[in-house]
Design a protein around this motif. Structure first.
Motif, PDB file in Angstrom:
ATOM      1  N   LYS A 124       0.825  -1.211   0.000  1.00  0.00           N
ATOM      2  CA  LYS A 124       0.000   0.000   0.000  1.00  0.00           C
ATOM      3  C   LYS A 124       0.862   1.265   0.000  1.00  0.00           C
TER       4      LYS A 124
ATOM      5  N   MET B 203       2.505   1.597  -3.441  1.00  0.00           N
ATOM      6  CA  MET B 203       1.529   2.012  -4.451  1.00  0.00           C
ATOM      7  C   MET B 203       1.225   3.496  -4.350  1.00  0.00           C
ATOM      8  N   PHE B 204       1.213   4.033  -3.137  1.00  0.00           N
ATOM      9  CA  PHE B 204       0.959   5.469  -2.967  1.00  0.00           C
ATOM     10  C   PHE B 204       2.052   6.289  -3.644  1.00  0.00           C
TER      11      PHE B 204
ATOM     12  N   HIS C 116       1.840   6.045  -7.331  1.00  0.00           N
ATOM     13  CA  HIS C 116       0.726   6.880  -7.794  1.00  0.00           C
ATOM     14  C   HIS C 116       1.175   8.331  -7.965  1.00  0.00           C
TER      15      HIS C 116
ATOM     16  N   GLU D  42      -0.116  -9.167  -3.688  1.00  0.00           N
ATOM     17  CA  GLU D  42       0.227  -7.890  -3.039  1.00  0.00           C
ATOM     18  C   GLU D  42       1.628  -7.447  -3.445  1.00  0.00           C
TER      19      GLU D  42
ATOM     20  N   GLN E 242       1.460  -1.669 -11.322  1.00  0.00           N
ATOM     21  CA  GLN E 242       1.155  -0.239 -11.382  1.00  0.00           C
ATOM     22  C   GLN E 242       2.304   0.550 -12.002  1.00  0.00           C
TER      23      GLN E 242
ATOM     24  N   THR F 182     -11.423   1.553  -5.263  1.00  0.00           N
ATOM     25  CA  THR F 182     -10.070   2.082  -5.315  1.00  0.00           C
ATOM     26  C   THR F 182      -9.096   0.986  -5.719  1.00  0.00           C
TER      27      THR F 182
ATOM     28  N   TYR G 216      -6.335   0.381  -4.483  1.00  0.00           N
ATOM     29  CA  TYR G 216      -5.605  -0.143  -3.321  1.00  0.00           C
ATOM     30  C   TYR G 216      -6.207  -1.459  -2.814  1.00  0.00           C
ATOM     31  N   SER G 217      -7.425  -1.758  -3.210  1.00  0.00           N
ATOM     32  CA  SER G 217      -8.054  -3.010  -2.783  1.00  0.00           C
ATOM     33  C   SER G 217      -7.988  -4.079  -3.870  1.00  0.00           C
TER      34      SER G 217
END
Length: 292
Positions: A54, A57-58, A61, A199, A206, A254, A256-257
């Motif tokens: 997570k 990924m942020f 992004h 995960e 991404q 989203t 993220y899920s």
């Protein structure tokens, strides 16, 4: 799993689910999934990997916002995925991943073969080894799904047709493959469970895909409901719709899920496929259709 090891004062939840037959699912898939759920990787690695995923990924992004075309390479992505699956993912998780492409292909072929008045040229994906992954396998899987929905509904609208039960149900494309013909690596490094692997790989997905490709891949999971509705219209029964968890494709989730929903996506495909397998076996035993 051995039911003889059952301890009534400390029952194994995965043994309970393995023995329970309320949800239709392929026996090899169920066995692999329950072993995967009870693995040490789920217990000790997954919580750490989820947090790392997570956070990573942020930052990806943010990077993609400023450099949207940076590092875009589906070829590099799929080489990383093939290498990672071969060297670090457990045999059970690899079986579940490889089966998913076969199962998904056959479900789309079933719909295409039972909607009267339309002609759909599919792109079947049935990988047999890790080299198959390098051919943009994961990206093609997502593209196939959207192209299928678009081409199917375009023809239905142009010809004024609706999906309805056919005069004769065609189940010839549905197979009972147990995947005992593929031997997956089982070295000391092959420890990652299914969710940990997803995960771990999602940030790479991404990073190396365009924003459109990544968001489309995430949103495609909610098409589970769409495919299930098509199937229910063909079969004339909505019973299996209750097994679908990824719903409401017009209200996207989203990204993220995506990892957790991807596991649900795989389960939905497996249960629907098993329903079709049991229908085929039932018709064969009744002498309605011959084995394919």
């Amino acid at each position: 799993m051995d039911y003889l090891t059952h301890d009534e004062r400390d029952p194994n939840p995965w043994l309970a689910l393995y023995l329970d037959d309320s949800i239709p699912i392929n026996s090899a898939t169920k066995r692999a999934l329950m072993r995967d759920n009870s693995s040490k990787s789920v217990r000790y690695l997954l919580p750490i990997i989820e947090v790392w995923s997570k956070i990573t990924m942020f930052f990806i992004h943010v990077f993609k916002y400023f450099v949207p075309r940076g590092l875009n390479s589906s070829r590099v992505l799929h080489q990383i995925l093939a290498w990672g699956l071969k060297n670090f993912v457990s045999p059970d998780a690899n079986l579940l991943i490889f089966r998913h492409f076969h199962v998904g292909t056959e479900i789309l072929q079933f719909i295409a073969g039972n909607v009267q008045g339309v002609a759909l040229a599919g792109n079947p994906l049935k990988p047999k080894d890790f080299d198959s992954i390098k051919e943009d396998l994961f990206l093609k899987h997502d593209l196939n799904l959207y192209n299928f929905v678009i081409n199917l509904n375009r023809q239905l609208k142009e010809k004024g047709l609706t999906i309805r039960p056919p005069e004769k149900l065609d189940l010839s494309m549905i197979t009972e493959d147990q995947f005992d013909h593929i031997v997956f690596p089982n070295r000391w490094t092959n420890v990652l469970d299914l969710r940990s692997a997803i995960e771990l790989f999602t940030p790479f997905y991404q990073l190396f895909l365009t924003a459109n490709d990544f968001v489309r891949a995430s949103n495609s999971l909610q098409l589970d409901e769409t495919i299930a509705i098509y199937t229910s219209q063909i079969l004339g029964t909505p019973a299996h719709l209750g097994l679908v968890n990824n719903k409401h494709p017009m209200v996207p989730e989203t990204t993220y899920s995506a990892a957790y929903r991807l596991v649900l996506h795989g389960l939905a495909a497996e249960t629907l496929h098993e329903i079709l397998v049991k229908m085929k076996l039932s018709k064969q035993s009744d002498g309605i259709i011959t084995p394919h």
